[in-house]
Design a protein around this motif. Structure first.
Motif, PDB file in Angstrom:
ATOM      1  N   LEU A 157      26.633  34.858   7.034  1.00  0.00           N
ATOM      2  CA  LEU A 157      25.198  35.028   7.232  1.00  0.00           C
ATOM      3  C   LEU A 157      24.422  34.637   5.976  1.00  0.00           C
ATOM      4  O   LEU A 157      23.369  33.990   6.064  1.00  0.00           O
ATOM      5  CB  LEU A 157      24.871  36.476   7.619  1.00  0.00           C
ATOM      6  N   ARG A 159      23.716  31.052   5.699  1.00  0.00           N
ATOM      7  CA  ARG A 159      22.643  30.574   6.585  1.00  0.00           C
ATOM      8  C   ARG A 159      21.281  31.105   6.152  1.00  0.00           C
ATOM      9  O   ARG A 159      20.259  30.444   6.354  1.00  0.00           O
ATOM     10  CB  ARG A 159      22.931  30.995   8.027  1.00  0.00           C
ATOM     11  N   TRP A 160      21.261  32.324   5.594  1.00  0.00           N
ATOM     12  CA  TRP A 160      20.011  32.948   5.149  1.00  0.00           C
ATOM     13  C   TRP A 160      20.270  33.560   3.773  1.00  0.00           C
ATOM     14  O   TRP A 160      20.791  34.661   3.657  1.00  0.00           O
ATOM     15  CB  TRP A 160      19.557  34.017   6.145  1.00  0.00           C
ATOM     16  N   VAL A 161      19.934  32.837   2.719  1.00  0.00           N
ATOM     17  CA  VAL A 161      20.284  33.208   1.348  1.00  0.00           C
ATOM     18  C   VAL A 161      19.773  34.591   0.963  1.00  0.00           C
ATOM     19  O   VAL A 161      20.446  35.342   0.255  1.00  0.00           O
ATOM     20  CB  VAL A 161      19.749  32.141   0.359  1.00  0.00           C
ATOM     21  N   ARG A 162      18.598  34.979   1.455  1.00  0.00           N
ATOM     22  CA  ARG A 162      18.014  36.269   1.061  1.00  0.00           C
ATOM     23  C   ARG A 162      18.860  37.452   1.520  1.00  0.00           C
ATOM     24  O   ARG A 162      18.748  38.544   0.983  1.00  0.00           O
ATOM     25  CB  ARG A 162      16.593  36.406   1.645  1.00  0.00           C
ATOM     26  N   TYR A 163      19.725  37.227   2.503  1.00  0.00           N
ATOM     27  CA  TYR A 163      20.585  38.309   2.986  1.00  0.00           C
ATOM     28  C   TYR A 163      21.479  38.844   1.865  1.00  0.00           C
ATOM     29  O   TYR A 163      21.776  40.039   1.807  1.00  0.00           O
ATOM     30  CB  TYR A 163      21.439  37.806   4.149  1.00  0.00           C
TER      31      TYR A 163
END
Length: 249
Positions: free
Chosen positions: A157, A160-164
């Motif tokens: 994840l 796909r979404w670095v802020r995660y």
């Protein structure tokens, strides 16, 4: 008790100044004494003395140890001489994980005793897992930037979404705290189940399918714990805890 006499002697040159006492000099002295040496402790009390000593013996650092007239070297060299050299800083190790889970287990026992008046009870395992989550989250929160960078190597994840990667430590710590207190289970359990499920799948894919050799971000972004069984166990524990807490609703 009479101290045992020894004929083993060593000469130690180390910095002892008003504004600085070399810690490796103290460690060298201690190591020599623990190995039965009588230490002739020679202090270098100024920068000029230090520079003159280094120039005379053609060395770049202090402390320096001499045994039987032969220069052994500094603390690392002395450790190697006695066969007690530490592993390189980048060497893989499970020590941080062992220490963390050991403390979590002891804290769980303490909480059980304070809350229920017994050493072990049904809730001890719950507290062990939730405390482990808090301690693991705390390790990550010490340097979220480094954790997030290491996490990107394998978490599906986060890729796909670095802020995660920046959110994960707060979710893990917060869910652990709520589970410890038995509060807002409707929020903490699904949150833990979500992040742990993704984590378990990511680790399994990276290690057991892709056969990649990576470092685990489970105890922070500067750890040398290898990615694999430990991280997978961490996530499975969280999944199990979340499912158990949801079943109790």
């Amino acid at each position: 008790m009479i101290a045992k006499k020894t004929n083993k002697t060593a000469i130690l040159y180390r910095m002892v100044m008003t504004d600085h006492m070399c810690p490796y000099g103290l460690k060298s002295k201690d190591l020599l004494e623990r190995n039965g040496f009588v230490v002739e402790d020679r202090h270098l009390t100024s920068r000029d003395e230090v520079e003159a000593f280094k120039a005379e013996h053609d060395v770049e650092t202090t402390p320096q140890v001499f045994i039987d007239g032969k220069r052994i070297g500094g603390f690392d060299d002395l450790s190697a001489y006695f066969g007690t050299a530490t592993k390189p800083k980048n060497a893989t190790t499970y020590k941080p994980v062992i220490a963390l889970f050991s403390i979590a287990a002891l804290l769980a026992v303490c909480v059980t005793w304070l809350s229920l008046g017994t050493v072990v009870a049904g809730r001890t395992l719950e507290w062990f897992i939730s405390i482990s989550m808090v301690l693991l989250g705390l390790q990550k929160l010490q340097d979220v930037e480094r954790f997030a960078t290491m996490f990107l190597n394998y978490d599906l994840l986060a890729q796909r979404w670095v802020r995660y990667g920046y959110i994960y430590p707060f979710v893990e710590t917060g869910a652990g705290l709520l589970m410890m207190a038995g509060l807002l289970t409707w929020l903490s359990a699904p949150a833990a189940l979500f992040v742990a499920s993704i984590g378990a799948i990511s680790v399994f894919k990276a290690v057991y399918i892709d056969k990649r050799e990576l470092k685990c971000a489970c105890v922070g972004g500067d750890s040398n714990v290898p990615l694999g069984f430990v991280s997978l166990t961490e996530n499975v524990m969280m999944v199990g805890m979340a499912v158990w807490m949801l079943s109790k609703l």
